[in-house]
Each structure stands twice: as structure tokens, then as C-alpha cells.
Write a protein that holds these residues in place. Structure first.
Motif, PDB file in Angstrom:
ATOM      1  N   HIS A   1     108.639 -37.595 -35.056  1.00 54.82           N
ATOM      2  CA  HIS A   1     108.788 -37.531 -36.506  1.00 54.82           C
ATOM      3  C   HIS A   1     107.562 -36.900 -37.161  1.00 54.82           C
ATOM      4  CE1 HIS A   1     110.026 -38.670 -40.546  1.00 54.82           C
ATOM      5  NE2 HIS A   1     108.863 -39.291 -40.722  1.00 54.82           N
ATOM      6  N   LEU A   2     106.374 -37.320 -36.743  1.00 52.51           N
ATOM      7  CA  LEU A   2     105.145 -36.771 -37.307  1.00 52.51           C
ATOM      8  C   LEU A   2     104.994 -35.288 -36.983  1.00 52.51           C
ATOM      9  CD1 LEU A   2     102.652 -39.701 -36.574  1.00 52.51           C
ATOM     10  CD2 LEU A   2     103.719 -39.108 -38.760  1.00 52.51           C
ATOM     11  N   GLU A   3     105.364 -34.913 -35.763  1.00 49.07           N
ATOM     12  CA  GLU A   3     105.278 -33.509 -35.376  1.00 49.07           C
ATOM     13  C   GLU A   3     106.246 -32.664 -36.187  1.00 49.07           C
ATOM     14  OE1 GLU A   3     104.535 -31.542 -31.121  1.00 49.07           O
ATOM     15  OE2 GLU A   3     106.590 -32.272 -31.341  1.00 49.07           O
ATOM     16  N   HIS A   4     107.459 -33.203 -36.432  1.00 48.29           N
ATOM     17  CA  HIS A   4     108.451 -32.474 -37.224  1.00 48.29           C
ATOM     18  C   HIS A   4     107.958 -32.296 -38.655  1.00 48.29           C
ATOM     19  CE1 HIS A   4     112.381 -31.050 -38.471  1.00 48.29           C
ATOM     20  NE2 HIS A   4     112.430 -31.970 -39.428  1.00 48.29           N
ATOM     21  N   ARG A   5     107.337 -33.322 -39.214  1.00 55.35           N
ATOM     22  CA  ARG A   5     106.812 -33.230 -40.591  1.00 55.35           C
ATOM     23  C   ARG A   5     105.676 -32.220 -40.675  1.00 55.35           C
ATOM     24  NH1 ARG A   5     105.565 -38.934 -43.314  1.00 55.35           N
ATOM     25  NH2 ARG A   5     104.822 -37.431 -44.879  1.00 55.35           N
ATOM     26  N   SER A   6     104.834 -32.200 -39.648  1.00 58.17           N
ATOM     27  CA  SER A   6     103.707 -31.262 -39.664  1.00 58.17           C
ATOM     28  C   SER A   6     104.185 -29.814 -39.563  1.00 58.17           C
ATOM     29  CB  SER A   6     102.739 -31.572 -38.519  1.00 58.17           C
ATOM     30  OG  SER A   6     103.336 -31.321 -37.261  1.00 58.17           O
ATOM     31  N   ARG A   7     105.298 -29.578 -38.840  1.00 52.73           N
ATOM     32  CA  ARG A   7     105.842 -28.214 -38.752  1.00 52.73           C
ATOM     33  C   ARG A   7     106.432 -27.771 -40.074  1.00 52.73           C
ATOM     34  NH1 ARG A   7     107.903 -29.764 -33.432  1.00 52.73           N
ATOM     35  NH2 ARG A   7     109.890 -30.253 -34.445  1.00 52.73           N
ATOM     36  N   GLN A   8     106.993 -28.713 -40.852  1.00 54.84           N
ATOM     37  CA  GLN A   8     107.612 -28.360 -42.121  1.00 54.84           C
ATOM     38  C   GLN A   8     106.586 -28.156 -43.229  1.00 54.84           C
ATOM     39  OE1 GLN A   8     110.407 -31.602 -42.729  1.00 54.84           O
ATOM     40  NE2 GLN A   8     112.088 -30.343 -41.970  1.00 54.84           N
TER      41      GLN A   8
END
Length: 238
Positions: free
Chosen positions: A230-237
Motif C-alpha cells: 500500500h505504501l509503495e503504491h501511494r509513493s508511486r502515485q
């Protein structure tokens, strides 16, 4: 199916099979150990192969065998099997984009065939190719090969249980095979986080009764992997 689609399927299958071939070597001792373990737990050849075909999840099978042999409560056996297979929730979520454009029946089949080694082989490469037929071939070739090896060598292990000397230490070889699968998966950050969290929890909780420490550790590892994803997905966005 048009010729171009057939060619793409075959090309993907060839590349997927070649990529998976080194991992498949580790399946042989792992499957042999599984066959011998089920026989040692009192399963008949028919019961052992029935479990192998229906469950098709070596870690869950091996993890529940001591509980079955000890006549543990059914709820504990079921919870243990589910906990040991929780990692496939992360696996399926991570590999799902690779099945864009592929029909539902094929997805159901691919879901049943998903294994640790197949995920390690296919997850990253399937994200990089647009052709759905190529991606399907890339996934199916190692998946079906893995299924065939697993069933064949488990069956051999069932009938070799009373013949293979214990001094061969096939259990240790199976552990090495699992480590070989873990290393490439650890390149994916959420998987690495899940492995570290689950491993630490399993060590700290190893004294809990009825192997519950392992179950709790698996849940902790899965939760940590989800948070990391989840954190990685947020950082990509962002």
C-alpha cells in the motif's frame, strides 16, 4: 485462434518454460519429501494423491500433516492450511495486472496453478508485455510443468517411502529448494518486508502450543506485506 495469436502463445510458453526451468529442479526433492511424509502420516496412496491433486499446496500439505496425524481439531487444521496459504493473496494481487485482457475461465485455471516458483518467474515479466496471448503462454508453460513435476514425483515419493534411506536427508534438500524460491521473490519490496516480519515473528513466537506461533507469524507477515504494498503504491502515485 488466428495464427498470430497462436504464435504469440507459443513464443510466450517457450520463454516462460526456459525462465522457470532452473526453479523446477528444486521441486523434485520437495515433491519426494511430500509423498514420503504423507505415507508416514498414515495416508494410503489413494488418499495421498487425492490430497495432492485437490490441495496442490506443498507448504499447506506439509504443515497440516502433523496436525492430522495427531488428530488435532478440524478447525485448527483448516485455520493452519488457510494461514499457510495466505501469501497467495499477496501473490495474486501482485500478478493480477499480468492477466489483463485474459478471460475469466483461463484466470480460474491459472489461479489453481499458481505456485511460489511460478510467481517468482512470472510476476515481473508479465507486467512488461502487452500481448495477452504471450502473457498467457508465459504463465501456463511453467505452471503446467510445475503441476506435472509435483504430481509425478509426489507419486514416486509415496511408493518410495519404505525404500529411500533416511540418511539421504531429503527434508534438508526440500528446505534448500524453498530458499531458492524465496531469494528471487525477495527482490520485490513487499515480499521482502513480509518475509522479514514473518520470520522474526515466527522466531519470537516459536514456543506457542499447537504450532500457533507459525500461524500468527504468517498473519503478521501477510499484514506487513500488505502495508508495504500500500505504501509503495501511494509513493508511486505521488
Amino acid at each position: 485462434m488466428p495464427q498470430s495469436a497462436t504464435s504469440a502463445l507459443v513464443a510466450g510458453a517457450r520463454e516462460g518454460f526456459a525462465a522457470f526451468l532452473p526453479f523446477s529442479v528444486g521441486l523434485v526433492p520437495w515433491a519426494l519429501v511430500m509423498g514420503m511424509a504423507m505415507t508416514s502420516a498414515g495416508f494410503s496412496p489413494l488418499e495421498a494423491m487425492g490430497m495432492n491433486l485437490i490441495v496442490f499446496a506443498g507448504t499447506a500439505q506439509l504443515g497440516t500433516l502433523p496436525l492430522i496425524a495427531a488428530q488435532a481439531p478440524l478447525w485448527l487444521i483448516v485455520i493452519t492450511a488457510l494461514a499457510l496459504n495466505l501469501r497467495f493473496v499477496i501473490f495474486s494481487a501482485a500478478i493480477a495486472p499480468g492477466f489483463r485482457g485474459i478471460g475469466q475461465p483461463a484466470r480460474w485455471l491459472c489461479g489453481h496453478l499458481l505456485t511460489d516458483g511460478v510467481f517468482a518467474t512470472c510476476a515481473e515479466r508479465m507486467q512488461q508485455v502487452d500481448d495477452a496471448r504471450w502473457r498467457l503462454g508465459y504463465y501456463l508453460a511453467p505452471s503446467l510443468w510445475s503441476w506435472l513435476l509435483w504430481q509425478s514425483f509426489t507419486l514416486l515419493g509415496i511408493f518410495a517411502a519404505g525404500v529411500v534411506p533416511r540418511g539421504w536427508s531429503l527434508e534438508f534438500m526440500a528446505t534448500i529448494a524453498l530458499i531458492v524460491l524465496l531469494v528471487p521473490m525477495a527482490r520485490i519490496r513487499p515480499m521482502l518486508v513480509a518475509a522479514i516480519a514473518g520470520g522474526l515473528a515466527a522466531t519470537l513466537l516459536r514456543d506457542l502450543p499447537l504450532r500457533l506461533g507459525t500461524v500468527v507469524a504468517i498473519v503478521i507477515g501477510i499484514a506487513a506485506g500488505f502495508v508495504a504494498e500500500h505504501l509503495e503504491h501511494r509513493s508511486r502515485q505521488s
